[in-house]
Design a protein around this motif. Structure first.
Motif, PDB file in Angstrom:
ATOM      1  N   ASN A  37       0.834  -1.216   0.000  1.00 42.34           N
ATOM      2  CA  ASN A  37       0.000   0.000   0.000  1.00 42.34           C
ATOM      3  C   ASN A  37       0.865   1.261   0.000  1.00 42.34           C
ATOM      4  N   ALA A  38       2.120   1.119   0.392  1.00 48.04           N
ATOM      5  CA  ALA A  38       3.016   2.281   0.457  1.00 48.04           C
ATOM      6  C   ALA A  38       3.482   2.622  -0.954  1.00 48.04           C
ATOM      7  N   VAL A 124     -13.329   3.590   3.591  1.00 43.62           N
ATOM      8  CA  VAL A 124     -12.086   4.139   4.146  1.00 43.62           C
ATOM      9  C   VAL A 124     -11.261   4.785   3.033  1.00 43.62           C
ATOM     10  N   THR A 127      -6.218   1.371  -0.345  1.00 46.50           N
ATOM     11  CA  THR A 127      -5.490   1.223  -1.605  1.00 46.50           C
ATOM     12  C   THR A 127      -5.916  -0.046  -2.343  1.00 46.50           C
ATOM     13  N   VAL A 241      -8.017   4.576   8.843  1.00 47.14           N
ATOM     14  CA  VAL A 241      -6.608   4.295   9.106  1.00 47.14           C
ATOM     15  C   VAL A 241      -6.162   3.082   8.298  1.00 47.14           C
ATOM     16  N   THR A 242      -4.854   2.867   8.288  1.00 51.20           N
ATOM     17  CA  THR A 242      -4.372   1.598   7.762  1.00 51.20           C
ATOM     18  C   THR A 242      -4.346   0.638   8.951  1.00 51.20           C
ATOM     19  N   VAL A 280      -4.948  11.157   1.318  1.00 52.44           N
ATOM     20  CA  VAL A 280      -5.652  10.331   0.329  1.00 52.44           C
ATOM     21  C   VAL A 280      -6.708   9.586   1.116  1.00 52.44           C
ATOM     22  N   GLY A 281      -7.862   9.461   0.569  1.00 50.44           N
ATOM     23  CA  GLY A 281      -8.893   8.708   1.274  1.00 50.44           C
ATOM     24  C   GLY A 281      -9.700   9.601   2.204  1.00 50.44           C
TER      25      GLY A 281
HETATM   26  P1  IMP Z   1      -4.980   0.554   3.289  1.00 51.11           P
HETATM   27  O1  IMP Z   1      -3.667   0.721   3.950  1.00 51.11           O
HETATM   28  O2  IMP Z   1      -4.895   0.207   1.840  1.00 51.11           O
HETATM   29  O3  IMP Z   1      -5.873  -0.396   4.047  1.00 51.11           O
HETATM   30  O4  IMP Z   1      -5.726   1.972   3.336  1.00 51.11           O
HETATM   31  C1  IMP Z   1      -6.192   2.517   4.543  1.00 51.11           C
HETATM   32  C2  IMP Z   1      -6.026   4.035   4.564  1.00 51.11           C
HETATM   33  O5  IMP Z   1      -4.643   4.348   4.574  1.00 51.11           O
HETATM   34  C3  IMP Z   1      -6.598   4.748   3.346  1.00 51.11           C
HETATM   35  O6  IMP Z   1      -7.092   6.011   3.754  1.00 51.11           O
HETATM   36  C4  IMP Z   1      -5.406   4.914   2.437  1.00 51.11           C
HETATM   37  O7  IMP Z   1      -5.560   5.983   1.546  1.00 51.11           O
HETATM   38  C5  IMP Z   1      -4.330   5.190   3.473  1.00 51.11           C
HETATM   39  N1  IMP Z   1      -2.981   4.829   2.984  1.00 51.11           N
HETATM   40  C6  IMP Z   1      -2.453   3.597   2.854  1.00 51.11           C
HETATM   41  N2  IMP Z   1      -1.191   3.652   2.408  1.00 51.11           N
HETATM   42  C7  IMP Z   1      -0.911   4.956   2.249  1.00 51.11           C
HETATM   43  C8  IMP Z   1       0.273   5.668   1.835  1.00 51.11           C
HETATM   44  O8  IMP Z   1       1.321   5.099   1.517  1.00 51.11           O
HETATM   45  N3  IMP Z   1       0.164   7.024   1.825  1.00 51.11           N
HETATM   46  C9  IMP Z   1      -0.952   7.692   2.200  1.00 51.11           C
HETATM   47  N4  IMP Z   1      -2.069   7.063   2.597  1.00 51.11           N
HETATM   48  C10 IMP Z   1      -2.045   5.721   2.615  1.00 51.11           C
END
Ligand code: IMP
Length: 455
Positions: A37-38, A124, A127, A241-242, A280-281
């Protein structure tokens, strides 16, 4: 010694660049949480590399470790390694046997749940990489770890337990038809092959043991946090959140080294701050300049809240997601957020990035505090509902002229415009933490380094 790099805001603060700048002396760069996700962009010898899982230091010939706190999608891992190899690099990447594995059904379930939540505008904005569902399985004690992949029998046994549950969840609860992503034989075959490669290329490690040995041998280790403090599952604004701990404590639990190694006498914790905010999000953003339509539940399209300025900053700063390409929401720097972050992480220093993006504006604002129920708050309330109700209290600063970032980087801090220095010093005073470096341009060399934590 160790240096931990942590996002102090909502992710995308430019951590990869800082890993680069302080990383010359570093032998090992370890990630301790998150997965693909990063998104980090690394520029090395004029070439640009976009990575989402492989630690950015691996591009520069450092040993990259994915710690036990990470969730690993082997398909992404090998795609990234192959792409680096095709470009002539030979990345040395190790993966913790205790890290959890992302399977295709995790990605599918991530999408299904977001879709279900979106019916009430509650998504949420993930990604879509299956991060949440994989950490859910880890906490639910039904996850499959990297070390489990290497035994065909163990892998099959675990898949036979978990996959029928996932299929039932998708089909019976959410009414979605499942396909190959939920097929035990197909998954077994695909992941067995990944395990073979992990073993053949000697990538598997016990992260804590591996890192302790390298430290014992006198090497320098950097912990590279992904995402940021405000999307930490404990210290962020839940549920937007993540599902992991980007905060500094995660560097201990996510690698298998004690907290004293991360934050003791030989450990520095550096918070990366962007000179403004992006998100984002979904979720609150009290100092927001304008919302991206549809991304925030309480944003009214056409309200015209400083839309143009937000668009300007978004474009100047290239504020579009590395992984998803989504336009990021934009706001002014928020000190209430940074005070929370400084405490939760125990920053010993900060790096303030993207000062160049704000150059040329007549005035620049910083959210000094919040107002809520007639009271002034200097940090973030614990519930997301109360945070969303906060009104920002702004401090206004004179803007600074555009400057030649290469000249400033070469001549040092004193060469920055006086107004930019006033901005930086205000932040240092309010947080009680020195700014170790300042990002004044997109390139690695466009950084004013005042203190290198490794020296
Ligand atoms: P997830 O990590 O894909 O489950 O996403 C959960 C939340 O974290 C969402 O709001 C995403 O947009 C945010 N997110 C995840 N990874 C990043 C990143 O690398 N940068 C900024 N936001 C992130």
């Amino acid at each position: 010694m160790t240096v931990t790099i942590v996002g102090s805001q909502l992710g995308d603060e430019g951590k990869g660049g800082v890993v680069d700048i302080f990383g010359d002396a570093v032998d090992v760069v370890a990630r301790y949480q998150g997965g693909d996700n990063a998104g980090h962009t690394v520029v090395h010898e004029g070439e640009e590399y976009k990575l989402s899982l492989v630690p950015s230091g691996a591009v520069r010939g450092k040993t990259g470790v994915l710690g036990n706190g990470c969730v690993v999608n082997p398909s992404t891992l090998f795609e990234e390694i192959d792409a680096l190899q095709e470009r002539g690099l030979d990345p040395d990447v190790r993966v913790a046997r205790r890290a959890h594995v992302i399977f295709p059904y995790h990605r599918v379930l991530d999408g299904i749940e977001e879709e279900a939540k979106s019916e009430d505008g509650e998504e949420v904005g993930t990604t879509g990489r299956g991060i949440g569902p994989t950490y859910e399985d880890k906490a639910g004690r039904r996850g499959i770890r990297v070390g489990d992949l290497v035994s065909e029998d163990v892998l099959r046994e675990k898949l036979e337990y978990v996959v029928p549950q996932k299929r039932a969840l998708a089909e019976d609860v959410f009414g979605v038809e499942t396909g190959e992503a939920f097929d035990i034989d197909a998954l077994h075959e695909e992941y067995r092959e990944y395990a073979e490669r992990l073993r053949e290329e000697e990538m598997l490690v016990d992260a804590g043991e591996f890192l302790a040995e390298r430290l014992e041998a006198g090497e320098e280790v950097m912990f590279e946090g992904a995402q940021g403090t405000l999307i930490d599952i404990d210290h962020g604004n839940y549920p937007y959140v993540t599902s992991s701990n980007p905060t500094a404590g995660g560097a201990s639990t996510g690698t298998g080294l004690g907290p004293g190694v991360v934050g003791g006498d030989d450990g520095e914790i550096v918070g990366i701050v962007k000179a403004y905010l992006t998100r984002v999000g979904s979720g609150p953003l009290p100092t927001e300049l304008a919302g991206v339509e549809g991304d925030t539940p309480d944003y009214t399209p056409g309200e015209g809240r400083e839309e143009e300025l937000a668009t300007y900053i978004r474009d100047e700063g290239g504020e579009y997601g590395t992984v998803t390409g989504r336009p990021r929401r934009v706001g002014w720097l928020d000190l209430a957020m940074l005070r929370h972050s400084t405490r939760a992480n125990g920053f010993t220093g900060v790096v303030i990035n993207h000062l160049d993006v704000l150059a040329g504006l007549d005035e620049v604002k910083i959210g000094r505090a919040y107002e809520l129920d007639g009271e002034e708050l200097d940090t973030i309330p614990a519930t997301t509902e109360r945070w969303a109700a906060c009104e920002p209290v702004f401090e206004t600063f004179d803007g600074w002229e555009a400057f030649d970032s290469e000249v400033v980087a070469e001549e040092g801090y004193e060469a920055l415009p006086a107004e930019a220095k006033a901005y930086v010093e205000y932040v240092e005073d309010e947080l009680g933490v020195p700014a170790y470096a300042l990002g004044v341009g997109p390139g690695r060399e466009e950084t004013v380094v005042r203190t290198n934590p490794f020296e």
